[in-house]
Enzyme design. Sequence first.
Site, PDB file in Angstrom:
ATOM      1  N   GLU A 193      39.453 -29.409 -41.859  1.00  0.00           N
ATOM      2  CA  GLU A 193      39.957 -30.746 -41.522  1.00  0.00           C
ATOM      3  C   GLU A 193      39.597 -31.166 -40.100  1.00  0.00           C
ATOM      4  O   GLU A 193      39.423 -32.364 -39.836  1.00  0.00           O
ATOM      5  CB  GLU A 193      41.476 -30.801 -41.709  1.00  0.00           C
ATOM      6  CG  GLU A 193      41.939 -30.705 -43.147  1.00  0.00           C
ATOM      7  CD  GLU A 193      42.164 -29.280 -43.633  1.00  0.00           C
ATOM      8  OE1 GLU A 193      42.696 -29.102 -44.739  1.00  0.00           O
ATOM      9  OE2 GLU A 193      41.805 -28.343 -42.879  1.00  0.00           O
TER      10      GLU A 193
ATOM     11  N   LYS B  43      54.070 -37.991 -51.230  1.00  0.00           N
ATOM     12  CA  LYS B  43      53.414 -37.798 -52.525  1.00  0.00           C
ATOM     13  C   LYS B  43      53.995 -38.724 -53.590  1.00  0.00           C
ATOM     14  O   LYS B  43      53.253 -39.282 -54.415  1.00  0.00           O
ATOM     15  CB  LYS B  43      53.536 -36.341 -52.959  1.00  0.00           C
ATOM     16  CG  LYS B  43      52.717 -35.997 -54.196  1.00  0.00           C
ATOM     17  CD  LYS B  43      52.716 -34.498 -54.467  1.00  0.00           C
ATOM     18  CE  LYS B  43      51.805 -34.153 -55.637  1.00  0.00           C
ATOM     19  NZ  LYS B  43      51.768 -32.688 -55.881  1.00  0.00           N
TER      20      LYS B  43
ATOM     21  N   MET C 112      30.455 -22.197 -18.771  1.00  0.00           N
ATOM     22  CA  MET C 112      31.147 -22.821 -17.656  1.00  0.00           C
ATOM     23  C   MET C 112      32.226 -21.909 -17.093  1.00  0.00           C
ATOM     24  O   MET C 112      32.439 -21.845 -15.870  1.00  0.00           O
ATOM     25  CB  MET C 112      31.750 -24.164 -18.077  1.00  0.00           C
ATOM     26  CG  MET C 112      32.329 -24.967 -16.924  1.00  0.00           C
ATOM     27  SD  MET C 112      31.103 -25.428 -15.666  1.00  0.00           S
ATOM     28  CE  MET C 112      30.404 -26.915 -16.403  1.00  0.00           C
TER      29      MET C 112
ATOM     30  N   PHE D 242      57.399 -26.554 -49.246  1.00  0.00           N
ATOM     31  CA  PHE D 242      56.087 -25.934 -49.160  1.00  0.00           C
ATOM     32  C   PHE D 242      55.077 -26.917 -48.574  1.00  0.00           C
ATOM     33  O   PHE D 242      54.972 -28.055 -49.006  1.00  0.00           O
ATOM     34  CB  PHE D 242      55.624 -25.482 -50.550  1.00  0.00           C
ATOM     35  CG  PHE D 242      54.232 -24.911 -50.570  1.00  0.00           C
ATOM     36  CD1 PHE D 242      53.951 -23.708 -49.921  1.00  0.00           C
ATOM     37  CD2 PHE D 242      53.202 -25.574 -51.211  1.00  0.00           C
ATOM     38  CE1 PHE D 242      52.666 -23.182 -49.930  1.00  0.00           C
ATOM     39  CE2 PHE D 242      51.908 -25.059 -51.223  1.00  0.00           C
ATOM     40  CZ  PHE D 242      51.648 -23.857 -50.581  1.00  0.00           C
ATOM     41  N   GLN D 243      54.351 -26.472 -47.578  1.00  0.00           N
ATOM     42  CA  GLN D 243      53.334 -27.247 -46.866  1.00  0.00           C
ATOM     43  C   GLN D 243      53.901 -28.541 -46.275  1.00  0.00           C
ATOM     44  O   GLN D 243      53.220 -29.559 -46.204  1.00  0.00           O
ATOM     45  CB  GLN D 243      52.131 -27.538 -47.770  1.00  0.00           C
ATOM     46  CG  GLN D 243      51.298 -26.293 -48.051  1.00  0.00           C
ATOM     47  CD  GLN D 243      49.925 -26.589 -48.614  1.00  0.00           C
ATOM     48  OE1 GLN D 243      49.725 -27.613 -49.272  1.00  0.00           O
ATOM     49  NE2 GLN D 243      48.976 -25.699 -48.384  1.00  0.00           N
TER      50      GLN D 243
END
Length: 644
Positions: free
Chosen positions: A112, A224, A540, A174-175
């Site tokens: 993602e 959802k 760096m 969940f999630q």
Amino acid sequence: MSKGQTVSPALMAHTSRAGARETAPVPPAVPGGTSTARATTGETGVSPSGSSVQGPNRVVEPVRMTGSQAIVRTLEELGVTDVFGLPGGAILPTYDPLMDSTTINHILVRHEQGAGHAAQGYAMVTGRVGVCIATSGPGATNLVTPIADAHLDSVPIVAITGQVSSAVIGTDAFQEADIVGITMPITKHSWLVTDPEDIPRVLAEAFYIAGTGRPGPVLVDIAKDAQQGMMTFSWPPKVEAAGYRPVLRGHAKQLREAARLIAASSRPVFYVGGGVVKGHASEELRQLAEYLGAPVVTTLQARGVFPDSHDLHFGMPGMHGAVSAVAALQQADLLITLGARFDDRVTGQLSSFAPGAKVIHADIDPAEISKNRTADVPIVGSVKEIIPDLTDALTAEFEHAQRPDLTPWLATLRRLRETYPLGYAEPSDGLTAPQKVISRIGELTGPEGVYVAGVGQHQMWSAQFIQYERPHAWLNSGGAGTMGYAVPAAMGAKVGNPDRVVWAIDGDGCFQMTNQELATCRINDIPIKVAVINNSSLGMVRQWQTLFYDGRYSNTDLNTGHDTVRVPDFVKLAEAYGCAALRCEREEDIDATIEQALAINDRPVVIDFVVSPDSMVWPMVPSGVSNDLIQVAQNMTPQWEEND
């Protein structure tokens, strides 16, 4: 809780479904400005006086459909043609109708974070709002880094995330993750949508807010059950965006005062930031600079907005800026600041920055004006409008005031530009100088290419040693300094500009963070070119360890380069992803390798440029000290005054 108040999904457990909830941080008012949401209108931005809905504004009569179908249909009506995303459970209802869309090209990323950076790259080269999609929980939290990156660099993106059903929000389902709460400090605006009827309006407002005013990221989190529920779709919706009214035109009184300061100045300089790129005002800037005949410096985020080849351009200022650019700011008596924010990497020690200068500061975001440096003349508005208005104000001022003679000032800066040009020393270890590689990439590709850098030494060398002649040719993570930005952002840039050559110039450390998006590029026929500047270290960090930690290289060796075990072997890795894979270890092979890469356009190309780990970025202003102490090489400072 009334509409418009801050809301977190965790606060919504067992509450009624109140529809979309909104958050909009409002910065304080400043002199010469108004209090607005974080606020130049881009190519796809729209004025509040006209239609606030992006796209062709076709009329769609009411029709019944699911919330998910409404999401897809809304994106179509907004004119969206490309989105980057990764499906999961909470966003799955939307991915089903997305499959049927004939106008939206969905690009399936491998992480993602890649979707978010790709949306940024797409937005940067097209001027359109980029779109990324993810599921709830870890899918959404993987977008946090690109959202933060877009926030700091003012990049217009809309992130659409799925959320668990509203009935279980706040129960640690969940999630489940409170992505609205998590991203609240780093979004321009955010919504949690629990009523499917709100979907078209919310998405239309999201695109409007992301792409107008000061561009930035907007989050739309959709439960959802809102995706699965039925609603009545019609178009266009009524866009309200309550309290959001970006100021576009600068105040006439402030413009007249700015013109008076300029007329009285003998050492003015245009201090130009990324806001002029976002405001699509490069031509207006050129006309004003040439009319006044004053020097111009362009920050890291503004490279290309004023041509490098122009005689009035004196380079990039800041920690690794050109001596002439740093001197222009330090010795100026007037800073004409356009779309810049006095970042610490430009100012160095703030109390010693441009000590003798008055400040004109023009910015569309009133929160930026006088935040770090007090402005003598603040001007709130779009640089697209302010710059030509300032040109007109100067014309009027010069009708009764003498034009300033800038000849001595320009002579001083030209001497510094000629005496201290950007350059580099050949490495003593016999390996290739990375600066040579990057300069040849720019020279062989030309100014019509797009160059996307990761973060670190290769980023600074790409800003220094490639000549930029146009805006939107240079992309990098400036504010956040996100390692892993280059490959996915280049992917998005190539989708947005398919006919241009797009280079991701990356370090061996950055490349290992997001190189899985090579699979996305290969499967979706996105033929970017990746130059891995492989110095086998976190370059760096290693440079700072050399200069400030007595060469104690604690955890910076990556073992990817010359005379190491080469884990991973970048050539084998690229081949595994189906890319053309090249390696260049000798200076005499640089041109042939780049030309070979430029000739391959049917798949991504990865080049492992094995370079010296000892090369450093110069000039350099050590952190926390005055820009007057700039070093052109280790322990070497410029001679500011010309010898008699």
